[in-house]
Design a protein around this motif. Sequence first.
Motif, PDB file in Angstrom:
ATOM      1  N   GLN A 152      -4.831  -7.657  -4.882  1.00 54.04           N
ATOM      2  CA  GLN A 152      -4.568  -6.966  -6.144  1.00 54.04           C
ATOM      3  C   GLN A 152      -5.396  -5.701  -6.178  1.00 54.04           C
ATOM      4  O   GLN A 152      -6.609  -5.733  -5.983  1.00 54.04           O
ATOM      5  N   ASP A 153      -4.708  -4.604  -6.398  1.00 58.05           N
ATOM      6  CA  ASP A 153      -5.357  -3.297  -6.481  1.00 58.05           C
ATOM      7  C   ASP A 153      -5.701  -3.013  -7.945  1.00 58.05           C
ATOM      8  O   ASP A 153      -5.220  -3.704  -8.841  1.00 58.05           O
ATOM      9  N   HIS A 154      -6.525  -2.021  -8.187  1.00 57.45           N
ATOM     10  CA  HIS A 154      -6.842  -1.572  -9.547  1.00 57.45           C
ATOM     11  C   HIS A 154      -6.617  -0.069  -9.553  1.00 57.45           C
ATOM     12  O   HIS A 154      -7.477   0.690  -9.110  1.00 57.45           O
ATOM     13  N   LYS A 155      -5.433   0.340 -10.004  1.00 59.95           N
ATOM     14  CA  LYS A 155      -5.014   1.736  -9.792  1.00 59.95           C
ATOM     15  C   LYS A 155      -5.625   2.727 -10.767  1.00 59.95           C
ATOM     16  O   LYS A 155      -5.802   3.895 -10.430  1.00 59.95           O
ATOM     17  N   ARG A 156      -5.954   2.275 -11.986  1.00 63.93           N
ATOM     18  CA  ARG A 156      -6.465   3.224 -12.988  1.00 63.93           C
ATOM     19  C   ARG A 156      -7.935   3.538 -12.727  1.00 63.93           C
ATOM     20  O   ARG A 156      -8.683   2.707 -12.224  1.00 63.93           O
ATOM     21  N   THR A 203      -5.119   6.331  -9.724  1.00 66.54           N
ATOM     22  CA  THR A 203      -5.851   6.787  -8.530  1.00 66.54           C
ATOM     23  C   THR A 203      -5.187   6.149  -7.319  1.00 66.54           C
ATOM     24  O   THR A 203      -4.215   5.410  -7.456  1.00 66.54           O
ATOM     25  N   GLY A 204      -5.744   6.375  -6.153  1.00 69.40           N
ATOM     26  CA  GLY A 204      -5.274   5.674  -4.951  1.00 69.40           C
ATOM     27  C   GLY A 204      -5.643   4.199  -4.992  1.00 69.40           C
ATOM     28  O   GLY A 204      -5.105   3.393  -4.240  1.00 69.40           O
ATOM     29  N   GLY A 205      -6.575   3.824  -5.867  1.00 64.48           N
ATOM     30  CA  GLY A 205      -7.042   2.432  -5.957  1.00 64.48           C
ATOM     31  C   GLY A 205      -8.554   2.394  -6.066  1.00 64.48           C
ATOM     32  O   GLY A 205      -9.242   2.984  -5.240  1.00 64.48           O
ATOM     33  N   ILE A 208       4.263  -4.205   6.297  1.00 66.58           N
ATOM     34  CA  ILE A 208       5.046  -3.823   5.132  1.00 66.58           C
ATOM     35  C   ILE A 208       4.289  -4.255   3.881  1.00 66.58           C
ATOM     36  O   ILE A 208       3.666  -5.312   3.864  1.00 66.58           O
ATOM     37  N   TYR A 209       4.315  -3.375   2.895  1.00 64.66           N
ATOM     38  CA  TYR A 209       3.563  -3.568   1.653  1.00 64.66           C
ATOM     39  C   TYR A 209       4.558  -3.877   0.558  1.00 64.66           C
ATOM     40  O   TYR A 209       5.443  -3.067   0.280  1.00 64.66           O
ATOM     41  N   PHE A 210       4.450  -5.077  -0.010  1.00 63.35           N
ATOM     42  CA  PHE A 210       5.295  -5.438  -1.145  1.00 63.35           C
ATOM     43  C   PHE A 210       4.467  -5.291  -2.416  1.00 63.35           C
ATOM     44  O   PHE A 210       3.518  -6.048  -2.624  1.00 63.35           O
ATOM     45  N   TYR A 252       7.957  -0.609  -2.246  1.00 63.19           N
ATOM     46  CA  TYR A 252       7.617  -0.945  -0.867  1.00 63.19           C
ATOM     47  C   TYR A 252       6.754   0.190  -0.328  1.00 63.19           C
ATOM     48  O   TYR A 252       6.989   1.358  -0.642  1.00 63.19           O
ATOM     49  N   ASN A 253       5.787  -0.153   0.520  1.00 67.19           N
ATOM     50  CA  ASN A 253       5.140   0.861   1.332  1.00 67.19           C
ATOM     51  C   ASN A 253       5.273   0.434   2.786  1.00 67.19           C
ATOM     52  O   ASN A 253       5.492  -0.750   3.074  1.00 67.19           O
ATOM     53  N   ALA A 254       5.133   1.381   3.680  1.00 71.58           N
ATOM     54  CA  ALA A 254       5.403   1.125   5.095  1.00 71.58           C
ATOM     55  C   ALA A 254       4.124   0.952   5.893  1.00 71.58           C
ATOM     56  O   ALA A 254       4.084   1.246   7.082  1.00 71.58           O
ATOM     57  N   ARG A 255       3.065   0.450   5.233  1.00 74.38           N
ATOM     58  CA  ARG A 255       1.725   0.476   5.827  1.00 74.38           C
ATOM     59  C   ARG A 255       0.804  -0.446   5.035  1.00 74.38           C
ATOM     60  O   ARG A 255       1.183  -0.947   3.983  1.00 74.38           O
ATOM     61  N   PHE A 256      -0.425  -0.636   5.533  1.00 69.29           N
ATOM     62  CA  PHE A 256      -1.443  -1.332   4.752  1.00 69.29           C
ATOM     63  C   PHE A 256      -1.737  -0.512   3.494  1.00 69.29           C
ATOM     64  O   PHE A 256      -1.767   0.729   3.548  1.00 69.29           O
ATOM     65  N   GLY A 257      -2.035  -1.191   2.375  1.00 69.81           N
ATOM     66  CA  GLY A 257      -2.528  -0.484   1.191  1.00 69.81           C
ATOM     67  C   GLY A 257      -4.010  -0.203   1.351  1.00 69.81           C
ATOM     68  O   GLY A 257      -4.700  -0.864   2.114  1.00 69.81           O
ATOM     69  N   ASP A 258      -4.473   0.783   0.626  1.00 67.30           N
ATOM     70  CA  ASP A 258      -5.888   1.127   0.610  1.00 67.30           C
ATOM     71  C   ASP A 258      -6.297   1.130  -0.856  1.00 67.30           C
ATOM     72  O   ASP A 258      -5.742   1.926  -1.624  1.00 67.30           O
ATOM     73  N   PRO A 259      -7.145   0.258  -1.347  1.00 64.49           N
ATOM     74  CA  PRO A 259      -8.133  -0.577  -0.659  1.00 64.49           C
ATOM     75  C   PRO A 259      -7.748  -2.038  -0.387  1.00 64.49           C
ATOM     76  O   PRO A 259      -8.627  -2.813   0.010  1.00 64.49           O
ATOM     77  N   GLU A 260      -6.478  -2.429  -0.561  1.00 67.84           N
ATOM     78  CA  GLU A 260      -6.135  -3.832  -0.292  1.00 67.84           C
ATOM     79  C   GLU A 260      -6.491  -4.227   1.145  1.00 67.84           C
ATOM     80  O   GLU A 260      -6.928  -5.346   1.409  1.00 67.84           O
ATOM     81  N   CYS A 261      -6.266  -3.294   2.068  1.00 68.99           N
ATOM     82  CA  CYS A 261      -6.522  -3.561   3.488  1.00 68.99           C
ATOM     83  C   CYS A 261      -7.962  -4.014   3.737  1.00 68.99           C
ATOM     84  O   CYS A 261      -8.204  -4.965   4.489  1.00 68.99           O
TER      85      CYS A 261
HETATM   86  N1  GLY Z   1      -3.485   0.837  -3.025  1.00 66.00           N
HETATM   87  C1  GLY Z   1      -2.176   1.296  -3.145  1.00 66.00           C
HETATM   88  C2  GLY Z   1      -1.629   1.949  -1.958  1.00 66.00           C
HETATM   89  O1  GLY Z   1      -2.242   1.975  -0.895  1.00 66.00           O
HETATM   90  O2  GLY Z   1      -0.533   2.456  -2.025  1.00 66.00           O
END
Ligand code: GLY
Length: 418
Positions: free
Chosen positions: A211-215, A225-227, A268-270, A284-293
């Motif tokens: 779980q990301d925290h985007k705000r 933000t990016g996370g 793949i990022y759901f 969808y994203n085509a990569r690891f999320g940042d900072p989820e990764c």
């Molecule tokens: N943390 C969200 C993203 O990488 O798109």
Amino acid sequence: MKVLVVGSGGREHAICWKLAQSPNVTQLYCAPGNAGIAQTAQCVDVKATDVEGMVKWARDHAMDFVVVAPDDPLAMGMVDALEAAGIPAFGPRRNAAIIEASKAFSKELMKKYGIPTARYETFTQLDAALAYIEEQGAPIVVKADGLALGKGVVVAATVEEAKTAAREMMADKKFGESGSTVVIEECMTGPEVTVLAFADGERVRPMPASQDHKRAYDGNRGPNTGGMGAISPPPQYTPDIARRCMDKIFLPTIQALKAEGRPFHGVIYFGLMLTPHGPKVVEYNARFGDPECQAVLSLLDGDLLDIFIACREGALDRADIKWKNQAACCLVLASGGYPLDYQKGYPISGLEEAGKSAVVFHAGTAQKDGRTVTSGGRVLGVTALGNSLEDAIAAAYAAARPISFQDMHFRTDIGRAF
Ligand code: GLY
Ligand code: AMP
């Protein structure tokens, strides 16, 4: 094997950190990398978006494997270019990376294959978009079609707000060409979770949910933000929901991409919303999320290089993927002002002390006159494990305490903001 990782953020630091633990990685490079990555990998001065330059460098230095981590080079076809030059590469090809690069494409794919997502329409004419907003009413969501650094989405509470967003994207070109097409969709409600999954074109192996925290600010307030931090696994993602997601979302998506002649090899990022009507895809994203990764890879017990190779070769059924039975928390320390204006170049202290009790992934850092200084909006991701989520969160905050730099900003409610 000589391995090159493309990118320069916290995500790439986590990937390098994990790859460095693989016995088969003999030399590790990162382009362009950052000050923290430089402790694990040799940094190479090639921009992540310089496709030609990257292929040339990888060929000249006889790389055996290249991991393309960020969205831009994937959308530009860096994996295709590397493979065409005979260099094995990890990540989706351009025709599969489009699930992130075009929201219109991914929404159409979901509609065609019955994958649950918000109802929507796509527009290229401002007048038609405004009329649709009027007809649907608020709340409603307006999205620029292309990549806009996660900022091309407006969740509008009123019709006026939605119309302003559509005008800014389509007429004023606030996000450049990314906004010539907009997707306008139904506003969903419920907790958001991320599921990252390894995919080999045919099979999909989900990682622990996160779980990301985007705000930017506590209580999920302030600009996107990016996370600002991530936890894994979030308690809302129950085994029952996981099964439903596998049957209705993950497998159908990978099979749909295969059926369309766009097999997805990579991570793949759901982005999911657990709505009252069941889990639905936000993006969808085509990569690891940042900072989820950073949180999720900290829980991986297997050999990341072997898993990457299995994804590329269509052999995920043979990959040995094990996860620690623990929880993880990544706390982002950001520059004051981020995601708007912020200063760079401030010296960072306390890194060594923090590193004794957590892994401190670097995002925006550089080396200047023998000191580590800030060089981006998100600066560090302090990542700790615990036997419970509460323990992991407490450990990350405790580890971050010695770290300081001028105007440092972080959220105090990572893992606790619902
Ligand atoms: N943390 C969200 C993203 O990488 O798109
Ligand atoms: P995206 O870039 O598509 O992930 O959107 C960014 C953020 O906007 C998401 O993380 C959600 O919080 C929110 N969002 C996007 N689409 C919707 C939707 N249809 N309903 C409610 N919130 C949404």
